[in-house]
Design an enzyme around this catalytic site. Structure first.
Site, PDB file in Angstrom:
ATOM      1  CG  ASN A  11       2.316   2.893   1.245  1.00 16.45           C
ATOM      2  OD1 ASN A  11       1.787   3.704   1.997  1.00 16.45           O
ATOM      3  ND2 ASN A  11       3.171   1.993   1.660  1.00 16.45           N
ATOM      4  CD  GLU A  12       6.385   3.859   4.035  1.00 21.90           C
ATOM      5  OE1 GLU A  12       7.147   2.909   3.820  1.00 21.90           O
ATOM      6  OE2 GLU A  12       5.966   4.144   5.154  1.00 21.90           O
ATOM      7  CB  CYS A  37       3.982  -2.483   2.269  1.00 22.85           C
ATOM      8  SG  CYS A  37       5.152  -1.321   2.971  1.00 22.85           S
ATOM      9  CD  GLU A  53      -0.343  -2.320   5.117  1.00 20.79           C
ATOM     10  OE1 GLU A  53       0.123  -1.457   5.880  1.00 20.79           O
ATOM     11  OE2 GLU A  53       0.221  -2.708   4.092  1.00 20.79           O
TER      12      GLU A  53
END
Ligand code: AHR
Length: 645
Positions: A365-366, A234, A44
């Site tokens: 993602n989350e 993120c 990332e």
């Protein structure tokens, strides 16, 4: 009395020493297949991981597209930003330098990413798009300048004509400096326009022009990763939907990839980096190429139509989700499509007519809550319809347990995703206590992707120390033992620049010239290099070894070599004697073995850019017959490879 105490202490000590742990490994019948994807990496753009890190570009804000277009630059003399008749439509700003005839009075310096790292004797490729509005020819001086400003290396280039043209020059640095600058001076009287001012080391990973920092890419290769997850994290969600990662902006000519804000610029108020943007020079094509280079299955993550739920929490209405879903389908076409398809053609024109053979994709993602599940369902349906062989990965939220996690797992089963992404950034103690986490997981549901994890040792400021590394090694024995359920695992984050990080711990640290592998890196490497193909049952007193007397263990068969691989962790402060009996060998015998291990008596040991104290070492192993006696050093992780006749 004193004598009796001494005798007691002595006999106790002898008793302790004599205590031997007996483990058994059942060789005859493997219990599960270990997926080749099991141990991987997750990249990332955090901690200046891409621009300023893996992406080898040395110039910051090369296209003058930052909201304040001179960020990274020190202009001197008559230097202005223009956008009329630009060179690149998606990056329309460029710089105009006017020299009124006074020597060395018009030009600009670039500061790089906390400086430009140059090595003596190394070559650097400078390139720039230029034009002049004047009739005659103009001269530019391209200079590599030491941090103290003395004796720059200079080379001149000539500019003619009012059409944009690319100019390239190779500069061989006469010095080493981690904080050098690039200077461009207009030497002649007149006007020159410049755009996309770039400086790369010639020696990038595999010598590619829009390449990667060779040492950092090599470190990834050396992990032997089975899977490569990118580009976030993120990052894919964005602080807002407008700044989410849009893969289509990251392909095609590098000069025309539009700039994006980096989601990690203001996230931590005590560690803000207002100059953190994504040039997207390291984009999806480069990610796929890197996956191929390092032998890892690519695993792209795409926006599901929700911005970061911790930040703006913007939600794309379900009836407006089509473009997002189309992005996912087009991405699969970009990776795998025939050269005659729209996106397969783009890939081919970038230099890769062969497909990248993408097999899986993560949606979101989350993310959490119903808003996520509703969107995931739409994506899953569309992907399944068009690409039934592509595996879909869903999320279990940002933590290893709790309301979000408990809601999401059953929902993932209902939606029928192939894998569920779990994230846990927890104390080392949690990792030690959770080595059995997957022993009781449902064998019939989706598989597990441990997509982001790292042990956070808070009392030491979350250092990448031996304690954290060994607790991860211990936990990973549980991943391997449960390889029928756990198919992928990736530590996070991967990279951090020592002078510009937002999040720690991280697997690999670097400055502008050097790189450091953490003990956590070596744990990942020891697993990655010795994954094996089949799990063998390993037990002590009829139980998996998951913390009894501070020991953790797993065993695997490596079918191609026929070797037995043991991974043994002793987190205790004392060495531990272990006898291992191998059952089911019939007439076969152990004939030789080797051990690679990571050890230090001090929990808090860390590596630094100056010295890697903790590196795996090799030691011989004596084996004979159908069992072996070994001593596991205190605070150690060892991988044993055993050969049979
Ligand atoms: O790895 C750092 C961040 O941690 C990731 O971007 C995110 O998924 C998680 O919260």
């Amino acid at each position: 009395m004193k004598k009796i105490t001494t005798i007691l202490a002595l006999s106790l000590a002898m008793g302790l020493q004599a205590q031997q742990h007996v483990m058994t490994v059942d060789v005859a019948k493997p219990t599960a297949k270990i997926q080749p994807t099991m141990y991987g990496i997750f990249f990332e753009d955090i901690n200046f991981g891409a621009d300023g890190g893996l992406y080898a570009e040395l110039v910051k804000n090369r296209s003058f597209e930052f909201p304040q277009p001179f960020v990274g630059w020190v202009p001197f003399g008559n230097v202005t930003i223009q956008s009329e008749n630009p060179c690149f439509d998606r990056n329309p700003h460029y710089v105009r330098v006017v020299n009124d005839g006074r020597l060395l009075r018009a030009g600009l310096d670039n500061e790089g990413f906390t400086g430009i790292g140059l090595k003596q004797g190394e070559e650097y490729r400078f390139s720039v798009y230029t034009r002049t509005l004047d009739a005659g020819s103009m001269k530019l001086s391209i200079e590599l300048v030491r941090a103290d400003g003395s004796n720059p290396l200079k080379k001149e280039i000539e500019i003619k004509g009012n059409e944009w043209k690319k100019q390239t020059v190779i500069l061989k640095s006469p010095f080493t400096d981690a904080h050098a600058r690039l200077r461009i001076v207009l030497l002649t009287k007149g006007t020159v326009d410049m755009d996309h001012i770039s400086l790369f080391p010639v020696k990038t990973w595999k010598g590619r022009e829009n390449g990667l920092r060779a040492d950092l890419a090599q470190a990834l290769y050396d992990l032997n990763p089975g899977v490569f997850r990118f580009p976030g994290g993120c990052i894919i969600e964005g602080n807002s939907l407008a700044t989410r990662y849009q893969w289509k902006n990251s392909v095609g000519p590098v000069e025309n990839r539009p700039l994006n804000e980096n989601r990690w610029n203001y996230t931590f108020k005590h560690k803000a980096f207002p100059d953190y943007f994504q040039s997207l020079g390291l984009g999806f094509y480069e990610y796929f190429l890197l996956s191929e280079d390092i032998g890892a299955e690519p695993l792209p993550v795409i926006s599901c139509g929700l911005s970061c739920q911790y930040e703006s929490n913007e939600i794309v209405p379900l009836d407006e989700l089509d473009p997002y879903v189309q992005d996912a389908l087009d991405l699969i076409e970009f990776a795998n499509g025939d050269v005659n398809t729209t996106w397969g053609k783009v890939r081919s024109e970038m230099g890769h007519p062969e497909p990248f053979n993408l097999k899986m994709i993560a949606v979101g993602n989350e993310q959490w809550d119903k808003v996520y599940v509703e969107r995931l369902e739409v994506f899953t349906k569309a992907i399944r319809e068009k690409y039934p062989n592509i595996k879909v990965i869903g999320s279990s939220g940002p933590s290893a347990s709790g309301d979000k996690f408990d809601y999401l797992w059953p929902e993932m089963k209902r939606v029928g995703v192939d894998l569920v992404d779990e994230h846990y950034y927890m104390e080392p103690k949690w990792f030690l206590e959770n080595a059995k986490r997957y022993d009781s997981y449902d064998r019939k549901g989706p598989k597990v992707f441990a997509g982001e994890y790292a042990a956070h040792d808070h009392p030491t400021g979350k250092a990448n120390n031996l304690f954290a590394a060994l607790s991860e090694a211990a936990f990973m024995t549980g991943l391997e033992r449960n390889a029928d359920v756990v198919h992928l695992a990736t530590y996070a984050p991967l990279f951090a620049h020592v002078d510009a990080w937002q999040w720690n711990p991280d697997l690999i640290w670097y400055d502008n010239l050097r790189m450091m592998r953490t003990p956590n890196y070596y744990v990942q490497q020891m697993y990655g290099m010795n994954a094996g193909t089949d799990v063998l049952r390993l037990q002590m007193d009829g139980e998996p070894v998951a913390g009894q007397d501070s020991l953790y263990a797993t065993a695997a068969l490596d079918a191609p070599t026929g070797e037995i691989i043991l991974k043994l962790v002793n987190v205790g402060a004392k060495p531990s004697d272990v006898k291992i009996d191998f059952n089911g060998l019939k007439k076969r015998q152990l004939v030789s073995g080797s051990c690679i291990y990571l050890q230090n008596d001090d929990w808090k040991t860390v590596n630094s850019l100056e010295q890697e104290i903790l590196v795996p070492r090799v030691r011989p192993v004596q084996v004979k017959g159908q069992s072996m006696n070994i001593q596991l050093p205190a605070r150690s992780f060892g991988v044993y490879r055993l050969q049979l006749n």
